[in-house]
Scaffold this active site. Structure first.
Site, mmCIF file in Angstrom:
data_model
loop_
_atom_site.group_PDB
_atom_site.id
_atom_site.type_symbol
_atom_site.label_atom_id
_atom_site.label_comp_id
_atom_site.label_asym_id
_atom_site.label_seq_id
_atom_site.Cartn_x
_atom_site.Cartn_y
_atom_site.Cartn_z
ATOM 1 N N ASN A 173 0.787 -1.177 0.352
ATOM 2 C CA ASN A 173 -0.039 -0.103 -0.243
ATOM 3 C C ASN A 173 1.119 1.441 0.111
ATOM 4 O OD1 ASN A 173 -1.907 2.681 0.426
ATOM 5 N ND2 ASN A 173 -2.518 1.125 1.948
ATOM 6 N N ASN A 229 3.715 6.314 -10.393
ATOM 7 C CA ASN A 229 2.595 6.789 -11.659
ATOM 8 C C ASN A 229 1.371 6.560 -10.777
ATOM 9 O OD1 ASN A 229 0.693 5.984 -14.324
ATOM 10 N ND2 ASN A 229 0.845 4.586 -12.778
ATOM 11 N N SER A 261 -1.856 15.010 -14.041
ATOM 12 C CA SER A 261 -3.098 14.792 -15.492
ATOM 13 C C SER A 261 -3.329 16.650 -15.975
ATOM 14 C CB SER A 261 -4.254 14.716 -14.444
ATOM 15 O OG SER A 261 -5.343 14.501 -15.051
ATOM 16 N N TYR A 274 -9.098 15.952 -6.294
ATOM 17 C CA TYR A 274 -8.158 15.307 -7.492
ATOM 18 C C TYR A 274 -7.420 16.449 -8.538
ATOM 19 C CZ TYR A 274 -6.759 12.056 -11.433
ATOM 20 O OH TYR A 274 -5.711 11.899 -12.265
ATOM 21 N N ALA A 275 -8.142 17.493 -9.493
ATOM 22 C CA ALA A 275 -7.272 17.915 -9.880
ATOM 23 C C ALA A 275 -5.980 19.252 -9.023
ATOM 24 C CB ALA A 275 -8.561 19.424 -10.425
ATOM 25 N N LYS A 293 -2.471 17.291 -8.033
ATOM 26 C CA LYS A 293 -2.302 17.456 -9.234
ATOM 27 C C LYS A 293 -2.287 18.378 -9.841
ATOM 28 C CE LYS A 293 -2.961 12.847 -10.679
ATOM 29 N NZ LYS A 293 -2.045 11.751 -10.354
#
Length: 277
Positions: A66, A93, A146, A160-161, A164
């Site tokens: 993990n 990644n 991303s 999430y945005a 990143k």
């Protein structure tokens, strides 16, 4: 002697998608590769694909761990050192858009914490823990970001945005810090890729295919008219990991999105039709 012979590579999140394609490509080029994730069965599939690509069994180090657990991180690193004796390339990644059914900025603080932990904090921790080994080999780090990082807004996945976007800035900061020791740091920013990313969020395959087909068919979403493949991004990651081919690229986030981030609202309409020309 192949392109990455004698090089030791860690690819996090290599049980499917971009991570799997990257591990397979490194194997094709002769690298010693640590593949890691939480799903042992999926990692075995990755391993089989690597063997078919020409990897020697002793050049594959499979680690079930993990990545958000410090002990898991230590296990990945120490297992790699035990198997291969060094670390030449770190590919960060692993990532996820953690979905709780809310497609706006009302997502919970718990989702925020989990999202930043896997997409940003784990990268910071892995770089801190591998730094001394990468300095010894004058190695490479490639972070997978991303296009959701901006500058366009992504209100349906705000955490999430944001994670990143933070990763892009961290990539720039650590790139300048580590290049003085001979370590290069860059990142890639994929657009829409057929990677199983939505399946990991719990969406059924048919819904994921509907999503991909919709975007690929609309020029205002993907001008190239096709979604990316994991192999497309893997090629870019391997390029950035190759000192001979990309030595002068430092701290950059290379976009691979079929033109998506170049489109403004006006581009969705035909100017000739609008003006009656």
């Amino acid at each position: 002697m192949t392109r990455f012979s004698g090089k030791s590579v860690i690819v996090t999140g290599s049980s499917n998608g971009i991570g799997r394609a990257t591990a397979v490509l490194f194997s094709r080029y002769g690298a010693q590769v640590t593949i890691t994730g939480r799903d042992s069965e999926r990692l075995e599939v990755t391993k089989e694909k690597m063997l078919k690509a020409g990897a020697l069994p002793q050049n594959i180090n499979l680690v079930v761990a993990n990545l958000t657990d410090p002990n898991g991180q230590d296990h990945i690193i120490q297992s790699t050192l035990k198997a291969f004796g060094k670390i030449d390339v770190l590919v960060n990644n692993a990532g996820a858009n953690i979905f709780d059914g809310t497609l706006n900025t009302d997502q919970s603080i718990e989702i925020y914490q989990k999202t930043f932990q896997i997409n940003f904090q784990s990268v910071v921790e892995m770089i801190k823990k591998t730094k001394e080994y990468l300095i010894k080999t004058k190695g490479e780090i490639v972070n997978v970001s991303s296009t959701v990082a901006g500058p366009q807004a992504m209100p349906m996945a705000p955490y999430y945005a944001s994670a990143k976007a933070a990763l892009n800035q961290y990539t720039r900061c650590v790139a300048i810090d580590l290049i003085q020791y001979g370590v290069r740091v860059n990142s890639v920013s994929p657009g829409i890729v057929e990677s199983g990313f939505m399946s990991a969020q719990g969406f059924p395959d048919e819904l994921q295919q509907k999503f991909l087909t919709f975007f690929a068919s609309r020029k205002e979403c993907i001008p190239a008219g096709v979604c990316g493949k994991p192999e497309d991004i893997a090629e870019l990651i391997v390029f950035l990991s190759d000192r001979k081919r990309s030595s002068y690229i430092i701290g950059q986030s290379i976009v691979a999105d079929g033109g998506s981030t170049l489109v403004a609202g006006m581009h969705a309409h035909d100017l000739h039709d609008m003006l009656g020309l």
